[in-house]
Design a protein around this motif. Structure first.
Motif, PDB file in Angstrom:
ATOM      1  N   LEU B 215     -11.269  12.132   4.549  1.00  0.00           N
ATOM      2  CA  LEU B 215     -10.430  10.979   4.269  1.00  0.00           C
ATOM      3  C   LEU B 215     -10.729   9.766   5.130  1.00  0.00           C
ATOM      4  O   LEU B 215     -10.663   8.643   4.668  1.00  0.00           O
ATOM      5  CB  LEU B 215      -8.958  11.362   4.453  1.00  0.00           C
ATOM      6  N   LYS B 219     -11.625   6.179   3.591  1.00  0.00           N
ATOM      7  CA  LYS B 219     -10.834   4.987   3.874  1.00  0.00           C
ATOM      8  C   LYS B 219     -11.736   3.851   4.329  1.00  0.00           C
ATOM      9  O   LYS B 219     -11.560   2.709   3.947  1.00  0.00           O
ATOM     10  CB  LYS B 219      -9.812   5.277   4.967  1.00  0.00           C
ATOM     11  N   HIS B 220     -12.707   4.210   5.153  1.00  0.00           N
ATOM     12  CA  HIS B 220     -13.586   3.180   5.687  1.00  0.00           C
ATOM     13  C   HIS B 220     -14.366   2.454   4.596  1.00  0.00           C
ATOM     14  O   HIS B 220     -14.521   1.250   4.630  1.00  0.00           O
ATOM     15  CB  HIS B 220     -14.562   3.809   6.685  1.00  0.00           C
ATOM     16  N   SER B 222     -13.837   2.615   1.063  1.00  0.00           N
ATOM     17  CA  SER B 222     -13.245   2.338  -0.252  1.00  0.00           C
ATOM     18  C   SER B 222     -12.313   1.135  -0.269  1.00  0.00           C
ATOM     19  O   SER B 222     -11.632   0.841   0.711  1.00  0.00           O
ATOM     20  CB  SER B 222     -12.450   3.549  -0.734  1.00  0.00           C
ATOM     21  N   SER B 239      -6.710   1.131  -0.422  1.00  0.00           N
ATOM     22  CA  SER B 239      -6.890   2.152   0.605  1.00  0.00           C
ATOM     23  C   SER B 239      -5.969   1.939   1.806  1.00  0.00           C
ATOM     24  O   SER B 239      -5.404   2.895   2.320  1.00  0.00           O
ATOM     25  CB  SER B 239      -8.357   2.255   1.003  1.00  0.00           C
ATOM     26  N   ASP B 240      -5.774   0.698   2.260  1.00  0.00           N
ATOM     27  CA  ASP B 240      -4.881   0.488   3.402  1.00  0.00           C
ATOM     28  C   ASP B 240      -3.452   0.903   3.064  1.00  0.00           C
ATOM     29  O   ASP B 240      -2.773   1.543   3.853  1.00  0.00           O
ATOM     30  CB  ASP B 240      -4.889  -0.982   3.826  1.00  0.00           C
ATOM     31  N   PHE B 243      -2.865   4.635   3.166  1.00  0.00           N
ATOM     32  CA  PHE B 243      -2.757   5.235   4.493  1.00  0.00           C
ATOM     33  C   PHE B 243      -1.489   4.792   5.211  1.00  0.00           C
ATOM     34  O   PHE B 243      -0.939   5.520   6.018  1.00  0.00           O
ATOM     35  CB  PHE B 243      -3.995   4.903   5.332  1.00  0.00           C
TER      36      PHE B 243
END
Lengths: 335, 335
Positions: B215, B219-220, B222, B239-240, B243
């Motif tokens: 994950l 996240k980094h 996408s 994505s942000d 999370f």
């Protein structure tokens, strides 16, 4: 401190057609009662070979060239195989990476657990089965009576790894070596297995050598960390020292190449290049070719360890008093 | 955001079922809908067996869809197509595979591997031009022309993955499906490959579907992330947002299961460990598929499949906790 296990100047080589491959080059570390030592490094850094040397499970082509592995006054590096068999699985046991291949597909779960008990504790059938039931219950397998009669293929990956842990713990070992115990598992199952290992450790005061490449797992589990690179330990320290005051540029690189969950970074810090070939290891610092701070001395001489605290030491020429002062780039450390 | 453009890929109620014999059907992908916009990276995460790879392979027509449809640039991917249309499709969509050791033919030279697409589509007029194209591709992915005549076994994992990327780029695709492109690589090498993929995306205007189970790396890279569980999409958002504000209980537990490389944070973190294993996709639970492991399961979860709805702008979720009438429950039970 009283050390349970002490590895000193260990050197292991593989003798292949292509020549001698020096997989472990002069590795020393200690393990105290009840602590978890994590050994981290990339594939080929020698971390698995180190752990297999302790268990004396190396292949025919490998040889412990030098060094000692002291455990309860015995040197495991030179112990005859017959005596080693009494220690292996009883005092020191191991959890392997892939639960699919480390269990025997033709034997029931029950037989695989009772095998250790019969061998080391000379238990008879019914005693051993009773203990096996207890063990399965301890590692959180529901319905243990049914599971005892099943074969590995009838269990999921997480279940199998629990069985492997049950086998490893069957004889209440003092040292447990876990070689990438969760790498083959999904994150939610990994979390389950790590929790299980921690609770069992607290219960039985087992010492764990945890081999992994996942720094997240290290932060979660370890009390001390040793970073391996090209067959050497380049930095070792308590988990806080290593994560918040790392000294070796390779450790910096490892920590920075992990993406942060709570920060947005444009580009990941990558370590350029690849690790050196250990069939022909560099005479100087093994990381010199990939290090952004390389000096002339790095190529010619292996840096000595510098002590930063009782537990923290690193092998890097930057720590030498004559070297230019270089701080870890960008704000690392605490978040 | 790029979402105001026309989508490049539209997936509409896509299903992919496999007949596994004895009248049993494995529903690997069951009614999944989403869109991918030009120039974005769409991350797809989930545990092994959740159907994310099957979804990726169905999008590129490696598998025929059981029902539902996929359109690429407003044209259907599945169904009857002429040879010319199929060729056009395979030029526009390319794939990067997980295992760089298995996905390159070990008996072909790097040139022949990379040029296979060039040959199939007749993109080079003569041998010289073909070779020039291969050289250019090698340089694009950070290798050099001396590597062209070598065989895959002469390269490290990271280098092989670069060859796999060069092969995908050879036919100038618009859309690349990367199925776990980095999970077989070491951490420091993973960062190299991810940085390369990001750089190529900016330079060539590529669109990615990035499938992974890691994950933090997803996240980094996408822009938007879809979370899959047992064949269906449970949550989709930027994505942000995903999370910071995860909605689905599965996403929450997935996020809490990731070990963070920060010891102090790890010690203080409350972890929500999911119990049990992934149920079998052959006979999935009725209603919501996550209900057997969900800490908030209600009666309605067993009887009704939760609707796929937009809970907040651009943030989709399939969970009964976010039904209108259950608003109160969701507020009182946030983790």
């Amino acid at each position: 401190m009283n050390h349970l296990l002490e590895v000193k100047n260990l050197q292991v080589s593989f003798f292949t057609y292509a020549g001698e491959v020096q997989a472990v080059r002069d590795v020393s570390f200690t393990l105290a009662k009840g602590e978890t030592l994590a050994i981290v490094g990339e594939s080929g850094s020698g971390k698995s070979v180190t752990s297999k040397s302790i268990m004396r499970l190396l292949t025919q082509t490998a040889k412990i060239k030098q060094g000692s592995i002291m455990f309860e006054g015995k040197d495991l590096a030179s112990l005859p195989e017959k005596q080693m068999q009494n220690i292996r699985g009883k005092d020191i046991s191991m959890i392997f990476q892939d639960p699919m291949t480390s269990l025997n597909p033709t034997m029931t779960i029950g037989r695989q657990i009772t095998e250790v008990l019969r061998k080391h504790h000379q238990m008879n059938g019914s005693e051993a089965s009773r203990r096996a039931l207890e063990l399965l219950d301890q590692v959180g397998i529901p319905n243990p009576e049914k599971r005892l009669k099943q074969y590995p293929h009838q269990l999921s990956g997480g279940m199998r790894q629990r069985v492997v842990i049950a086998i490893a713990l069957a004889c209440d070992p003092q040292v447990l070596i876990a070689d990438e115990p969760t790498t083959a598992l999904d994150v939610t199952i990994q979390a389950q297995i790590l929790e299980l290992m921690k609770s069992l450790q607290q219960k039985f005061d087992t010492s764990i050598v945890l081999i992994t490449h996942d720094l997240g797992v290290v932060a979660n589990m370890a009390s001390r960390v040793a970073v391996m690179y090209a067959g050497k330990i380049v930095e070792t320290g308590s988990v806080d020292e290593l994560f918040y005051q790392p000294k070796h540029p390779y450790t910096w690189g490892l920590l920075d190449s992990m993406p942060k969950l709570h920060e947005k970074t444009e580009e990941l810090h990558a370590i350029p290049g690849t690790p050196p070939d250990l069939a022909d290891p560099p005479i100087g610092c093994p990381f010199a070719a990939r290090c952004p701070y390389t000096m002339d001395v790095c190529y010619d001489h292996m840096p000595p360890y510098t002590e930063h605290s009782d537990t923290h030491r690193a092998a890097c020429w930057l720590q030498d008093s004559r070297a230019p002062k270089i701080d870890r780039p960008q704000a690392g450390g605490e978040r | 955001m790029k979402t105001d453009q026309n989508p490049l890929v539209v997936v509409n109620h896509l299903k992919k079922h496999f007949n596994v014999g004895k009248g049993q059907i494995l529903k690997a992908v069951d009614d999944v809908s989403f869109e991918i916009y030009p120039g974005e990276t769409f991350g797809l995460v989930g545990e092994s067996g959740c159907g994310k790879s099957t979804l990726g392979r169905t999008l590129i027509r490696l598998y025929d869809a059981t029902s539902g449809e996929v359109t690429f640039e407003d044209k259907a991917v599945h169904g009857h197509k002429s040879k010319a249309e199929l060729k056009q499709l395979s030029r526009s969509i390319q794939m990067i595979f997980q295992d760089p050791y298995a996905s390159l033919n070990q008996r072909m030279t790097v040139t022949d591997i990379i040029a296979e697409g060039i040959d199939a589509h007749g993109l080079a007029k003569n041998r010289k031009e073909r070779l020039e194209m291969v050289y250019a591709l090698l340089e694009t992915v950070g290798l050099n022309r001396n590597h062209a005549e070598r065989f895959p076994h002469e390269f490290s994992g990271g280098q092989r993955q670069r060859i796999g990327i060069a092969r995908a780029l050879a036919v100038n695709p618009r859309f690349i499906i990367a199925d776990e492109p980095i999970s077989a690589l070491d951490v420091s090498i993973q960062a190299q490959v991810v940085n390369l993929m990001k750089k190529l995306q900016e330079e060539l205007g590529l669109t990615y579907l990035f499938i992974a189970h890691d994950l933090s790396m997803v996240k980094h890279i996408s822009d938007r992330i879809g979370v899959m569980y047992l064949g269906s999409m449970v949550e989709l958002s930027e994505s942000d947002e995903l999370f910071e504000n995860p909605l689905h209980p599965y996403t929450k537990s997935l996020l809490s299961a990731i070990p963070i490389p920060d010891p102090k944070l790890e010690r203080s973190r409350e972890r929500q460990v999911l119990h049990g294993d992934l149920p079998s996709p052959i006979n999935p639970p009725s209603g919501c598929r996550f209900r057997t492991r969900c800490p908030f399961a209600m009666d309605v979860c067993a009887s009704q499949t939760p609707e796929w709805k937009e809970a907040e702008k651009g943030h989709w979720v399939a969970c009964h906790l976010y039904d209108e009438k259950n608003e109160a429950v969701s507020l009182s039970k946030t983790i």
